[in-house]
Design a protein around this motif. Structure first.
Motif, PDB file in Angstrom:
ATOM      1  N   ARG A   1     -12.740  18.164   4.586  1.00 49.23           N
ATOM      2  CA  ARG A   1     -13.614  17.511   3.537  1.00 49.23           C
ATOM      3  C   ARG A   1     -11.992  16.396   2.256  1.00 49.23           C
ATOM      4  NH1 ARG A   1     -11.788  19.623  -1.447  1.00 49.23           N
ATOM      5  NH2 ARG A   1     -10.205  21.211  -1.318  1.00 49.23           N
ATOM      6  N   ARG A   2     -13.457  16.045   2.300  1.00 48.93           N
ATOM      7  CA  ARG A   2     -12.352  14.441   1.681  1.00 48.93           C
ATOM      8  C   ARG A   2     -12.796  13.914   0.705  1.00 48.93           C
ATOM      9  NH1 ARG A   2     -13.734   9.060   5.716  1.00 48.93           N
ATOM     10  NH2 ARG A   2     -15.885   9.023   4.965  1.00 48.93           N
ATOM     11  N   VAL A   3     -12.127  13.723  -0.214  1.00 46.08           N
ATOM     12  CA  VAL A   3     -12.361  12.220  -1.974  1.00 46.08           C
ATOM     13  C   VAL A   3     -11.744  10.859  -1.646  1.00 46.08           C
ATOM     14  CG1 VAL A   3     -13.365  14.451  -2.981  1.00 46.08           C
ATOM     15  CG2 VAL A   3     -10.745  13.066  -3.076  1.00 46.08           C
ATOM     16  N   TYR A   4     -12.856   9.859  -1.689  1.00 47.10           N
ATOM     17  CA  TYR A   4     -12.113   8.649  -2.199  1.00 47.10           C
ATOM     18  C   TYR A   4     -11.077   8.809  -2.636  1.00 47.10           C
ATOM     19  CZ  TYR A   4     -12.106   3.292  -2.109  1.00 47.10           C
ATOM     20  OH  TYR A   4     -11.420   1.848  -2.520  1.00 47.10           O
ATOM     21  N   ASP A   5     -10.004   7.742  -2.065  1.00 45.97           N
ATOM     22  CA  ASP A   5      -9.205   7.451  -3.918  1.00 45.97           C
ATOM     23  C   ASP A   5      -8.751   6.083  -3.944  1.00 45.97           C
ATOM     24  OD1 ASP A   5      -6.815   8.247  -4.881  1.00 45.97           O
ATOM     25  OD2 ASP A   5      -5.492   7.994  -3.014  1.00 45.97           O
ATOM     26  N   GLU A   6      -8.485   5.467  -3.029  1.00 42.76           N
ATOM     27  CA  GLU A   6      -8.485   4.108  -3.886  1.00 42.76           C
ATOM     28  C   GLU A   6      -8.466   3.286  -2.670  1.00 42.76           C
ATOM     29  OE1 GLU A   6      -4.378   3.268  -5.392  1.00 42.76           O
ATOM     30  OE2 GLU A   6      -3.739   4.099  -3.963  1.00 42.76           O
ATOM     31  N   GLU A   7      -8.575   1.591  -2.738  1.00 44.49           N
ATOM     32  CA  GLU A   7      -8.181   0.449  -1.423  1.00 44.49           C
ATOM     33  C   GLU A   7      -6.735   0.608  -1.122  1.00 44.49           C
ATOM     34  OE1 GLU A   7     -10.265  -3.630  -1.437  1.00 44.49           O
ATOM     35  OE2 GLU A   7      -8.060  -3.362  -2.926  1.00 44.49           O
ATOM     36  N   PHE A   8      -6.551   0.639   0.463  1.00 41.22           N
ATOM     37  CA  PHE A   8      -5.356   0.170   0.459  1.00 41.22           C
ATOM     38  C   PHE A   8      -5.463  -1.258   1.631  1.00 41.22           C
ATOM     39  CE2 PHE A   8      -2.528   0.175   4.470  1.00 41.22           C
ATOM     40  CZ  PHE A   8      -1.848   1.227   4.108  1.00 41.22           C
ATOM     41  N   TYR A   9      -6.064  -1.467   2.039  1.00 46.16           N
ATOM     42  CA  TYR A   9      -6.171  -2.728   1.910  1.00 46.16           C
ATOM     43  C   TYR A   9      -7.691  -4.122   1.886  1.00 46.16           C
ATOM     44  CZ  TYR A   9      -2.986  -6.623   5.398  1.00 46.16           C
ATOM     45  OH  TYR A   9      -3.503  -7.965   5.330  1.00 46.16           O
ATOM     46  N   PRO A  10      -7.270  -4.637   0.878  1.00 50.21           N
ATOM     47  CA  PRO A  10      -9.088  -5.869   0.474  1.00 50.21           C
ATOM     48  C   PRO A  10      -9.171  -6.370   1.917  1.00 50.21           C
ATOM     49  CG  PRO A  10      -7.305  -7.177   0.237  1.00 50.21           C
ATOM     50  CD  PRO A  10      -6.203  -5.678   0.893  1.00 50.21           C
ATOM     51  N   ILE A  11     -10.390  -6.812   1.521  1.00 49.43           N
ATOM     52  CA  ILE A  11     -11.093  -7.583   2.744  1.00 49.43           C
ATOM     53  C   ILE A  11     -10.848  -8.426   3.640  1.00 49.43           C
ATOM     54  CG2 ILE A  11     -13.575  -8.244   3.452  1.00 49.43           C
ATOM     55  CD1 ILE A  11     -14.700  -6.320   1.631  1.00 49.43           C
ATOM     56  N   VAL A  12     -10.441  -8.551   4.780  1.00 48.64           N
ATOM     57  CA  VAL A  12     -10.366  -9.878   4.987  1.00 48.64           C
ATOM     58  C   VAL A  12     -10.563 -10.385   6.505  1.00 48.64           C
ATOM     59  CG1 VAL A  12      -7.421  -9.450   4.518  1.00 48.64           C
ATOM     60  CG2 VAL A  12      -8.196  -8.021   7.499  1.00 48.64           C
ATOM     61  N   HIS A  13     -10.986 -11.291   6.724  1.00 47.60           N
ATOM     62  CA  HIS A  13     -11.080 -12.105   7.908  1.00 47.60           C
ATOM     63  C   HIS A  13     -10.109 -13.476   8.076  1.00 47.60           C
ATOM     64  CE1 HIS A  13     -12.112 -15.810   5.502  1.00 47.60           C
ATOM     65  NE2 HIS A  13     -12.299 -15.103   4.650  1.00 47.60           N
ATOM     66  N   LEU A  14     -10.625 -13.418   9.652  1.00 46.66           N
ATOM     67  CA  LEU A  14      -9.177 -14.592  10.359  1.00 46.66           C
ATOM     68  C   LEU A  14      -9.736 -15.638   9.243  1.00 46.66           C
ATOM     69  CD1 LEU A  14     -10.075 -14.562  14.167  1.00 46.66           C
ATOM     70  CD2 LEU A  14      -8.243 -13.583  12.761  1.00 46.66           C
ATOM     71  N   GLY A  15      -8.210 -16.439   9.196  1.00 44.55           N
ATOM     72  CA  GLY A  15      -8.659 -17.548   8.557  1.00 44.55           C
ATOM     73  C   GLY A  15      -8.082 -17.323   7.008  1.00 44.55           C
ATOM     74  N   SER A  16      -9.106 -15.788   6.327  1.00 41.04           N
ATOM     75  CA  SER A  16      -8.442 -15.780   4.751  1.00 41.04           C
ATOM     76  C   SER A  16      -6.631 -16.177   4.161  1.00 41.04           C
ATOM     77  CB  SER A  16      -8.716 -14.326   4.583  1.00 41.04           C
ATOM     78  OG  SER A  16      -8.020 -13.443   5.333  1.00 41.04           O
ATOM     79  N   THR A  17      -7.569 -16.588   3.010  1.00 42.77           N
ATOM     80  CA  THR A  17      -6.355 -16.889   2.499  1.00 42.77           C
ATOM     81  C   THR A  17      -4.931 -15.752   2.471  1.00 42.77           C
ATOM     82  OG1 THR A  17      -6.520 -18.648   1.388  1.00 42.77           O
ATOM     83  CG2 THR A  17      -4.762 -17.863   0.555  1.00 42.77           C
ATOM     84  N   PHE A  18      -5.525 -14.507   1.885  1.00 40.39           N
ATOM     85  CA  PHE A  18      -4.474 -13.358   2.067  1.00 40.39           C
ATOM     86  C   PHE A  18      -4.224 -12.960   3.494  1.00 40.39           C
ATOM     87  CE2 PHE A  18      -3.733  -8.914   1.677  1.00 40.39           C
ATOM     88  CZ  PHE A  18      -2.935  -8.488   0.975  1.00 40.39           C
ATOM     89  N   LEU A  19      -5.028 -12.314   4.376  1.00 45.19           N
ATOM     90  CA  LEU A  19      -4.260 -12.541   6.114  1.00 45.19           C
ATOM     91  C   LEU A  19      -2.966 -13.562   6.175  1.00 45.19           C
ATOM     92  CD1 LEU A  19      -4.953 -10.540   7.957  1.00 45.19           C
ATOM     93  CD2 LEU A  19      -6.342 -11.487   9.194  1.00 45.19           C
ATOM     94  N   GLU A  20      -3.135 -15.215   5.920  1.00 47.91           N
ATOM     95  CA  GLU A  20      -2.352 -15.611   6.025  1.00 47.91           C
ATOM     96  C   GLU A  20      -1.475 -16.398   5.724  1.00 47.91           C
ATOM     97  OE1 GLU A  20      -2.284 -17.258   9.613  1.00 47.91           O
ATOM     98  OE2 GLU A  20      -4.491 -16.941  10.075  1.00 47.91           O
ATOM     99  N   SER A  21      -1.065 -15.022   4.894  1.00 47.35           N
ATOM    100  CA  SER A  21      -0.250 -14.966   3.566  1.00 47.35           C
ATOM    101  C   SER A  21       0.404 -14.046   3.888  1.00 47.35           C
ATOM    102  CB  SER A  21      -0.685 -15.400   2.515  1.00 47.35           C
ATOM    103  OG  SER A  21      -0.668 -13.704   1.543  1.00 47.35           O
TER     104      SER A  21
END
Length: 738
Positions: free
Chosen positions: A572-592
């Motif tokens: 059984r599980r419960v949601y805790d928090e976001e671990f890694y934000p939404i990314v796609h190829l070429g996104s600024t966060f991922l590239e950084s």
């Protein structure tokens, strides 16, 4: 202690099997972890600066430096080294003559070559333990390929003793760090109430162990402390039964861990180290055979009785101390045994200061005793050349064993600062000079219990449109609530293990996770196979996801129902928090993130080689692609074990046939002896008769007066002899017919 021929042979065979499992497990994961398209390409770790090969080997001891000389890129060279290691270990498993010092040196060199470029995916304590044990195998194993003999060496006890010392360091340190960490769950004896569901990859039996009552879980923690802290001192006991008792307690602990958790080859390796506590007599007891080498007979009953009393006193003292230190009392209200830690951290710290240095001296005395016994055995060897050669071997290996023991004191005394500070500076310098080769290491398992507030688990989700999200399920780590926990021992899925560590903190503490997200967005097949060996089970096998994100959940085992039935889900599980934000190829966060962690591939990989060796390596990869690693490992182990079993039964049958023929041969020999004795008896009778006849004929000077009378007597005797000869001749045909 009796002979250690059979335990040593068992130890070397088990080490060959463990090497086989380790190399095969790593081999199937190389493309996704270290390949040119993997998470952390190994070629980034090898900087070809144009230095001589020797300088490169000294700076980073790995055979991968030879890759360019063979026309191989780093990825192909790693696969080649793993294949050679698996083949060598498999051959050593099947052929006893290959369990040789040279072969074990090659296996150690191959594994440390992988370790040097393994980065975070190979930085586990069991990898260090395998390297240290593997190096000791070089000293323990015979040198059969050169000498051509697998005979017993007089110094075997000295080198085999190092295995026992390593087992002591491993277990004692693992018990001590649980209390020196001041973890409240270990001090409160509640660690196992969380352990089964929070360990990296639990087994199905872990769910059932988690349902046990709390008093039993606390009592199990007490047993763990006793087995890991108190019992290891019995490894050096001069009383054989105390060592055997310590052996079975260690086996009990390791088997329970294997049943409840997937810890790859680690517990199997620990069980292999436990073989150093055995002797031939006990192995013969397992085989229901008499120990032919045991010739120690003591008609006195006083000494065995004194040994029994001393052994009972030791066990009684250990039980009494456990009851006092953990305040064990029957609890009538809960139908169990209540327990609590009845000592403080200060008391335990004083205990460590008291026993650390004496434990070192116990090791010194035990090793010295084994050296003296081995030296005496060398002196008793018949033949000057054999005695001289045995003495030379004893001198070299005794010096090597003493050096290994001295160097191991540095990581061993890490558990107590004052004892570590009292070490001779020369020992520390020697340790620093060999540290890169992982010859000796410090250990300490489960220092702190994680997941007290729920097991943290990272769940990766993918989407094509950013609206509908699909969870990416791993083969082994928990994710799907209805999926049964797997059984993967002795395989170690290294990505799943690192996912467990990554969930314990923010994603910035696991830079490789950014590489994982980047490779999944690119749809790299080698990385996908780390998640699902059967790529068709991967939800985005047809088209890579356009978006990825990761959330952290808290997982718990489900509880059994009130009526005693089992629930439909394991977790059984419960949601805790976001671990890694939404990314796609070429996104600024991922590239950084890629730039920050140096995960951008600036230099293109080398062109694939088309040499014969490279083609064979690629063909082998194509044959095993898609086969689950546990299936591959257990198939090889089962086949090799079956082969060894059939060969053992065949040799046993041959021995039985020889034994069955032995009575007939004895009968033939006895009959032959009887006939010879009969003939001897007949010849003696004839000789007696001749002597009588000869004695009956006196000299002519003495019998002149009675000559006529003697002639008459002789003629009468001759007539009687002729009649007897005729009667014997008549009886001969009847005897021949019979």
């Amino acid at each position: 202690m009796g002979e250690i021929i059979l335990p040593r042979r068992m130890f070397l065979w088990c080490m060959a099997v463990i090497y086989l499992a380790a190399f095969v497990s790593l081999y199937v994961q190389i493309p996704g972890l270290y390949g040119n398209e993997g998470l952390l390409p190994a070629r980034w770790q090898l900087r070809y600066s144009g230095k001589p090969l020797l300088d490169q080997l000294l700076s980073s001891p790995t055979l991968l430096w030879l890759g360019p000389r063979l026309g191989l890129d780093t990825h192909t060279a790693m696969e080649l080294l793993c294949l050679v290691g698996a083949a060598l270990s498999l051959a050593a498993t099947l052929v006893e003559g290959l369990r040789d010092s040279i072969v074990f040196f090659c296996l150690w060199a191959l594994y440390i070559s992988m370790y040097q470029v393994g980065q975070v995916f190979l930085y586990f304590q069991w990898d260090n333990l395998l390297l240290e044990t593997g190096f000791l195998c070089i000293l323990v194993a015979p040198l059969t390929l050169i000498r051509g003999s697998r005979g017993v060496r007089e110094h075997d006890r000295v080198t085999f003793w190092l295995i026992r010392w390593l087992l002591f360091r491993l277990m004692f340190a693992s018990g001590v760090v649980k209390l020196t960490s001041r973890c409240p769950t270990w001090w409160g004896l509640t660690a196992l109430t969380y352990h089964y569901e929070t360990q990296c990859i639990p087994t199905p039996l872990a769910w059932f162990a988690h349902q046990l009552p709390v008093w039993w879980q606390k009592l199990s923690v007490v047993g763990t402390f006793v087995i890991e802290i108190a019992v290891p001192f019995l490894f050096f006991s001069p009383l054989r039964r105390l060592r055997l008792g310590a052996f079975y307690l260690q086996v009990l602990l390791q088997v329970l861990i294997i049943l409840s958790g997937n810890y790859n080859f680690f517990n199997l390796l620990t069980l292999t180290l436990c073989l150093s506590l055995l002797d031939d007599q006990h192995v013969y007891f397992w085989l229901h055979k008499a120990d032919k080498t045991s010739d120690q007979k003591n008609n006195s009953k006083l000494w065995p009785r004194l040994c029994y009393l001393l052994e009972l006193s030791v066990w009684a003292l250990m039980i009494h101390g456990t009851i006092i230190l953990f305040d064990l009392q029957p609890n009538a209200t809960k139908d169990g045994i209540s327990s609590r830690t009845a000592f403080t951290y200060h008391h335990f710290n004083q205990f460590l200061k008291t026993v650390t240095i004496p434990s070192v001296w116990i090791g010194v005395l035990s090793l010295t005793w084994e050296m003296v016994r081995s030296m005496f055995r060398c002196a008793c060897v018949s033949g000057f050349l054999k005695r001289f050669w045995g003495t030379v071997q004893w001198t070299l290996l005794a010096a090597a064993s003493a050096s290994m023991f001295a160097v191991s004191l540095v990581p061993f005394t890490y558990i107590e600062y004052d004892s570590h500070a009292r070490l001779w500076p020369g020992v520390r310098q020697a340790y620093e000079s060999v540290d890169r080769y992982q010859l000796v290491n410090s250990y300490g398992l489960f220092r702190r219990m994680t997941g007290v507030g729920g097991r943290p688990e990272v769940v990766i989700e993918g989407s094509h449109d950013g609206v509908e999200w699909t969870e990416i399920e791993f083969m082994y780590k928990p994710g799907n609530l209805s999926a049964s926990p797997p059984v993967v021992t002795p395989h170690q899925p290294r990505l799943d293990w690192q996912m467990w560590f990554a969930a314990l903190g923010p994603h910035t503490q696991a830079p490789w996770f950014t590489s994982l997200m980047y490779k999944l967005l690119q749809g790299k097949r080698d990385v996908i196979e780390l998640i699902q060996t059967d790529v068709s089970q991967y939800p985005f096998h047809q088209q890579p996801p356009a978006y990825l994100r990761a959330h952290r959940y808290r997982y718990w085992f489900t509880e059994s129902k009130a009526d005693g039935s089992y629930p439909q889900r394991w977790w059984r599980r419960v949601y805790d928090e976001e671990f890694y934000p939404i990314v796609h190829l070429g996104s600024t966060f991922l590239e950084s993130m890629l730039t920050q962690y140096g995960l951008k591939d600036k230099s293109p990989p080398r062109r694939l080689s088309n040499t014969a060796v490279a083609q064979v390596v690629r063909w082998t990869r194509s044959q095993v692609r898609g086969v689950p690693a546990p299936t591959l490992i257990w198939t090889l182990i089962a086949c090799s074990a079956t082969f060894c079993l059939f060969r053992g039964l065949r040799s046993r049958n041959k021995g039985t046939e020889k034994n069955s023929l032995a009575p007939d041969a004895d009968a033939i020999v006895s009959d032959h002896t009887k006939n010879v004795s009969d003939n001897c008896e007949k010849s003696d009778e004839q000789q007696a008769e001749e002597e009588e006849e000869h004695n009956g004929v006196n000299s002519e000077d003495e019998v002149e007066e009675n000559e006529s009378e003697e002639k008459d007597a002789i003629s009468d005797e001759e007539e009687e002899e002729v009649e007897e000869d005729e009667m014997e001749k008549e009886d001969i045909p009847e005897k021949e017919k019979f």
